[in-house]
Design a protein around this motif. Structure first.
Motif, PDB file in Angstrom:
ATOM      1  N   THR A 190      39.762 -24.336  -6.577  1.00 26.11           N
ATOM      2  CA  THR A 190      40.408 -23.144  -6.003  1.00 26.11           C
ATOM      3  C   THR A 190      41.449 -23.522  -4.960  1.00 26.11           C
ATOM      4  OG1 THR A 190      38.392 -21.834  -6.365  1.00 26.11           O
ATOM      5  CG2 THR A 190      40.007 -20.967  -4.787  1.00 26.11           C
ATOM      6  N   GLU A 191      41.122 -24.458  -4.066  1.00 25.45           N
ATOM      7  CA  GLU A 191      42.067 -24.879  -3.041  1.00 25.45           C
ATOM      8  C   GLU A 191      43.266 -25.599  -3.649  1.00 25.45           C
ATOM      9  OE1 GLU A 191      42.010 -23.947   0.172  1.00 25.45           O
ATOM     10  OE2 GLU A 191      40.353 -22.741  -0.607  1.00 25.45           O
ATOM     11  N   LEU A 192      43.049 -26.282  -4.750  1.00 27.54           N
ATOM     12  CA  LEU A 192      44.151 -26.997  -5.412  1.00 27.54           C
ATOM     13  C   LEU A 192      45.003 -26.078  -6.271  1.00 27.54           C
ATOM     14  CD1 LEU A 192      42.488 -30.353  -6.563  1.00 27.54           C
ATOM     15  CD2 LEU A 192      44.290 -30.066  -4.842  1.00 27.54           C
ATOM     16  N   PHE A 193      44.601 -24.837  -6.417  1.00 27.41           N
ATOM     17  CA  PHE A 193      45.356 -23.908  -7.257  1.00 27.41           C
ATOM     18  C   PHE A 193      46.808 -23.785  -6.804  1.00 27.41           C
ATOM     19  CE2 PHE A 193      46.285 -19.381  -8.614  1.00 27.41           C
ATOM     20  CZ  PHE A 193      46.501 -19.722  -9.942  1.00 27.41           C
ATOM     21  N   LYS A 194      47.032 -23.838  -5.490  1.00 27.04           N
ATOM     22  CA  LYS A 194      48.407 -23.779  -4.976  1.00 27.04           C
ATOM     23  C   LYS A 194      49.222 -24.971  -5.489  1.00 27.04           C
ATOM     24  CE  LYS A 194      46.656 -21.816  -0.601  1.00 27.04           C
ATOM     25  NZ  LYS A 194      45.225 -22.010  -0.916  1.00 27.04           N
ATOM     26  N   VAL A 195      48.624 -26.152  -5.393  1.00 27.54           N
ATOM     27  CA  VAL A 195      49.297 -27.363  -5.850  1.00 27.54           C
ATOM     28  C   VAL A 195      49.485 -27.331  -7.359  1.00 27.54           C
ATOM     29  CG1 VAL A 195      49.227 -29.889  -5.826  1.00 27.54           C
ATOM     30  CG2 VAL A 195      48.148 -28.607  -3.971  1.00 27.54           C
TER      31      VAL A 195
ATOM     32  N   PHE B 276      59.481 -22.549  -2.830  1.00 26.42           N
ATOM     33  CA  PHE B 276      58.094 -22.841  -3.155  1.00 26.42           C
ATOM     34  C   PHE B 276      57.186 -21.635  -2.937  1.00 26.42           C
ATOM     35  CE2 PHE B 276      59.804 -27.117  -2.172  1.00 26.42           C
ATOM     36  CZ  PHE B 276      59.503 -27.741  -3.373  1.00 26.42           C
ATOM     37  N   ILE B 277      57.542 -20.782  -1.988  1.00 30.04           N
ATOM     38  CA  ILE B 277      56.720 -19.603  -1.694  1.00 30.04           C
ATOM     39  C   ILE B 277      56.620 -18.702  -2.920  1.00 30.04           C
ATOM     40  CG2 ILE B 277      56.543 -17.501  -0.302  1.00 30.04           C
ATOM     41  CD1 ILE B 277      57.845 -19.021   1.985  1.00 30.04           C
ATOM     42  N   ASN B 278      57.726 -18.540  -3.641  1.00 29.76           N
ATOM     43  CA  ASN B 278      57.728 -17.679  -4.822  1.00 29.76           C
ATOM     44  C   ASN B 278      56.948 -18.275  -5.991  1.00 29.76           C
ATOM     45  OD1 ASN B 278      59.252 -15.828  -3.463  1.00 29.76           O
ATOM     46  ND2 ASN B 278      61.189 -16.309  -4.486  1.00 29.76           N
ATOM     47  N   ILE B 279      56.809 -19.582  -6.003  1.00 30.08           N
ATOM     48  CA  ILE B 279      56.082 -20.244  -7.101  1.00 30.08           C
ATOM     49  C   ILE B 279      54.581 -20.025  -6.956  1.00 30.08           C
ATOM     50  CG2 ILE B 279      55.558 -22.458  -8.193  1.00 30.08           C
ATOM     51  CD1 ILE B 279      58.278 -23.475  -7.228  1.00 30.08           C
TER      52      ILE B 279
ATOM     53  N   SER C  81      47.548 -14.254  -5.581  1.00 30.09           N
ATOM     54  CA  SER C  81      46.860 -13.060  -6.084  1.00 30.09           C
ATOM     55  C   SER C  81      46.425 -13.239  -7.533  1.00 30.09           C
ATOM     56  CB  SER C  81      47.789 -11.835  -5.986  1.00 30.09           C
ATOM     57  OG  SER C  81      48.901 -11.978  -6.862  1.00 30.09           O
ATOM     58  N   SER C  82      46.933 -14.293  -8.154  1.00 28.48           N
ATOM     59  CA  SER C  82      46.595 -14.553  -9.550  1.00 28.48           C
ATOM     60  C   SER C  82      45.152 -15.022  -9.655  1.00 28.48           C
ATOM     61  CB  SER C  82      47.531 -15.617 -10.140  1.00 28.48           C
ATOM     62  OG  SER C  82      47.168 -15.926 -11.459  1.00 28.48           O
ATOM     63  N   CYS C  83      44.302 -14.232 -10.287  1.00 23.30           N
ATOM     64  CA  CYS C  83      42.882 -14.543 -10.395  1.00 23.30           C
ATOM     65  C   CYS C  83      42.662 -15.574 -11.508  1.00 23.30           C
ATOM     66  CB  CYS C  83      42.093 -13.270 -10.690  1.00 23.30           C
ATOM     67  SG  CYS C  83      40.319 -13.525 -10.776  1.00 23.30           S
ATOM     68  N   GLN C  84      42.021 -16.667 -11.152  1.00 25.02           N
ATOM     69  CA  GLN C  84      41.790 -17.734 -12.122  1.00 25.02           C
ATOM     70  C   GLN C  84      40.303 -18.079 -12.184  1.00 25.02           C
ATOM     71  OE1 GLN C  84      44.199 -19.574 -14.027  1.00 25.02           O
ATOM     72  NE2 GLN C  84      45.554 -17.913 -13.426  1.00 25.02           N
ATOM     73  N   SER C  85      39.807 -18.258 -13.390  1.00 23.79           N
ATOM     74  CA  SER C  85      38.428 -18.688 -13.552  1.00 23.79           C
ATOM     75  C   SER C  85      38.368 -20.211 -13.417  1.00 23.79           C
ATOM     76  CB  SER C  85      37.907 -18.288 -14.933  1.00 23.79           C
ATOM     77  OG  SER C  85      38.610 -18.975 -15.954  1.00 23.79           O
ATOM     78  N   THR C  86      37.175 -20.723 -13.180  1.00 19.24           N
ATOM     79  CA  THR C  86      37.006 -22.175 -13.116  1.00 19.24           C
ATOM     80  C   THR C  86      37.482 -22.808 -14.404  1.00 19.24           C
ATOM     81  OG1 THR C  86      35.101 -21.967 -11.631  1.00 19.24           O
ATOM     82  CG2 THR C  86      35.322 -24.047 -12.848  1.00 19.24           C
TER      83      THR C  86
END
Length: 275
Positions: free
Chosen positions: A138-143, A194-197, A201-206
């Motif tokens: 989850t924390e890596l989702f941004k990366v 990068f902010i727009n990328i 809010s995008s919900c992602q499952s594991t």
């Protein structure tokens, strides 16, 4: 059963010439030649491959795998490649096979019992294994979003030098602002918003996150969390990766799409796997 032959540190031309020579000498046409991205792939795969399989480490990562396997000089169905999927959705050759999920590390991590190998070896915090794995993804989702965008849009974004040590807080959460600040410094001169990328809010499952998370990012963030939150001695990425690979098993491999696809490709006429 004998030991796999492994060829490393060869140039593109040397690999192609070597394979061509061996194909010609293989009168019974029973040997297989697999090109992989690098050393970690060799260490992982050699335990599960028959002795009739020769492994070549690519001269240039996944691109090298593709170039060699698709070379017209060695046009043979017995020469295949195994590589990370990363963010590639198009199978350009029936002789190229992907690890499940985003890459080798994520294919292994998908199996809870394999992830538990590094959890119990290095982690000494309060989170349960499945919670820690989900937290890291989850924390890596941004990366992962930025990596996926970069690959799909050929932006040439530089990630080399990105340090999680400075962007993870005391609660093991990633600071979005510090992450973007680092990316900007690493890509000075490039006009990238990068902010727009990053869409939090995008919900992602594991399940979905396993498909877009870079394995090296996962190992590095796991390392940082262990060092920040635990009392154990510091570890390096190679140690973690090694234990992760060692926690995988033949039973897990048989459940993978990689195992089935390679087996189906050879239609059981030539036995590739030793399990």
């Amino acid at each position: 059963m004998g030991t796999n032959s492994i060829k490393t540190n060869l140039t593109k031309d040397s690999i192609i010439s070597d394979i061509k020579l061996l194909l010609g000498a293989d009168v019974d046409k029973e040997n297989i030649y697999i090109v992989v991205e690098g050393e970690d792939d060799t260490k992982f795969l050699r335990r599960y491959l028959n002795s009739n399989v020769m492994i070549y480490e690519s001269f240039s990562g996944k691109n090298g795998v593709e170039e060699i396997v698709k070379s017209k000089i060695i046009c043979s169905s017995r020469v295949i490649g195994i590589r990370d999927k990363d963010y590639c959705n198009d199978v350009k050759s029936k002789k190229i096979f992907f690890y499940d999920r985003c890459c080798l590390e994520m294919m292994i991590t998908e199996f809870d019992k394999a992830f538990n190998g590094i959890y119990y070896e290095f982690y000494n915090g309060e989170m349960e294994p499945h919670k820690l794995k989900e937290h890291i993804l989850t924390e890596l989702f941004k990366v992962s979003q930025v990596r996926k965008y970069n690959e799909e849009n050929k932006m040439g974004i530089n990630f080399k030098g990105l340090s999680f040590q400075n962007i993870i807080d005391d609660k093991s959460k990633m600071d979005k602002g510090k992450f973007i600040e680092q990316l900007k410094k690493l890509n000075s001169g490039k006009s990238i918003n990068f902010i727009n990328i990053i869409d939090e809010s995008s919900c992602q499952s594991t399940d979905n996150m396993l498909d877009i998370t870079n394995g090296h990012d996962f190992v590095l963030l796991f390392k940082v969390i262990c060092e920040k939150r635990c009392s154990k001695n510091s570890v390096n990425e190679k140690q973690i990766s090694s234990v992760l690979r060692g926690s995988f098993s033949e039973e897990f491999l048989k459940e993978t799409t990689l195992y089935r696809n390679v087996s189906d490709y050879f239609d059981n006429k030539i036995k590739v796997w030793c399990c």
